[in-house]
Design a protein around this motif. Sequence first.
Motif, PDB file in Angstrom:
ATOM      1  N   GLU A   1      12.458 -15.843   1.462  1.00 13.10           N
ATOM      2  CA  GLU A   1      13.205 -14.555   1.148  1.00 13.10           C
ATOM      3  C   GLU A   1      14.816 -15.537   1.902  1.00 13.10           C
ATOM      4  N   ASP A   2      15.724 -14.964   1.307  1.00 12.70           N
ATOM      5  CA  ASP A   2      17.249 -15.634   0.800  1.00 12.70           C
ATOM      6  C   ASP A   2      17.698 -14.701   0.161  1.00 12.70           C
ATOM      7  N   ASN A   3      19.084 -15.039   0.311  1.00 10.58           N
ATOM      8  CA  ASN A   3      20.326 -14.435  -0.419  1.00 10.58           C
ATOM      9  C   ASN A   3      21.471 -15.098   0.084  1.00 10.58           C
ATOM     10  N   GLY A   4      22.221 -14.668  -1.594  1.00  9.58           N
ATOM     11  CA  GLY A   4      23.379 -15.633  -2.094  1.00  9.58           C
ATOM     12  C   GLY A   4      22.997 -16.979  -1.887  1.00  9.58           C
ATOM     13  N   LYS A   5      22.165 -17.170  -2.799  1.00 10.14           N
ATOM     14  CA  LYS A   5      21.673 -18.173  -2.935  1.00 10.14           C
ATOM     15  C   LYS A   5      21.650 -18.850  -4.491  1.00 10.14           C
ATOM     16  N   GLY A   6      21.706 -19.709  -5.265  1.00 12.97           N
ATOM     17  CA  GLY A   6      21.585 -19.954  -6.804  1.00 12.97           C
ATOM     18  C   GLY A   6      20.699 -21.361  -6.740  1.00 12.97           C
ATOM     19  N   ILE A   7      20.471 -21.270  -7.890  1.00 15.07           N
ATOM     20  CA  ILE A   7      19.293 -21.785  -8.756  1.00 15.07           C
ATOM     21  C   ILE A   7      18.801 -23.302  -7.699  1.00 15.07           C
ATOM     22  N   PRO A   8      19.501 -23.903  -8.154  1.00 10.59           N
ATOM     23  CA  PRO A   8      19.973 -25.945  -7.145  1.00 10.59           C
ATOM     24  C   PRO A   8      19.377 -25.405  -5.606  1.00 10.59           C
TER      25      PRO A   8
END
Length: 208
Positions: free
Chosen positions: A82-89
Amino acid sequence: MLLPEDEKQALLNGRWDAYDSVDGQVYEHELKAMDKEKRVCNVAFDKAADVYTFWDIGISDMTVILFVQYIGKEVRIIDMIEDNGKGIPDYIARLRAYETDKGYRYNKHLLPHDSVAREKFSGVSIIEQFSAYYSNCEALPKLGIADGIFKTKQMFPNLWIDSKTPLINHIRSYRRGWIESKQEWGEPSHDIHSHAADALSYRDWETI
């Protein structure tokens, strides 16, 4: 013996923990059965079995990825991101690291239904971005909240959750909002716990 189950367990067996559930808890009875059967524990990764990932993708909030194995009738959740502010790569890099470091062999990646929508500025959908790295991905059909909860409750008797993941705490805190004007519980609240619950309920699990 004719009392409600919580009162009966408390008075007959001294199980006062029966009252520990969160007000409006969506999976109250299912969680109590899971605790009784000790299905929240150290769930070992089976190297002989494939791993499936289930996603709840947040554009401006939390993204949750569940790592699942099917052993017989058991649905085993062995890991979670679980995380936020990240892109698919960024998430792809972590999936690949898990392949190398943990030995995960992915059978399929199950993305939410709205992953097929094209982004306004790039014109590229999330599933198209994902497919550039993994071809074994699928966008799931849209499932209403009530249907998702119903299917999840059906799946619960076969569910095992690794206690090292934060998933069980999110599921315990997943609750319905109280409607004061109607004096009744309404739809589940959208909060930090609902993303994990959504990832759990997105799939018609028995079709895997």
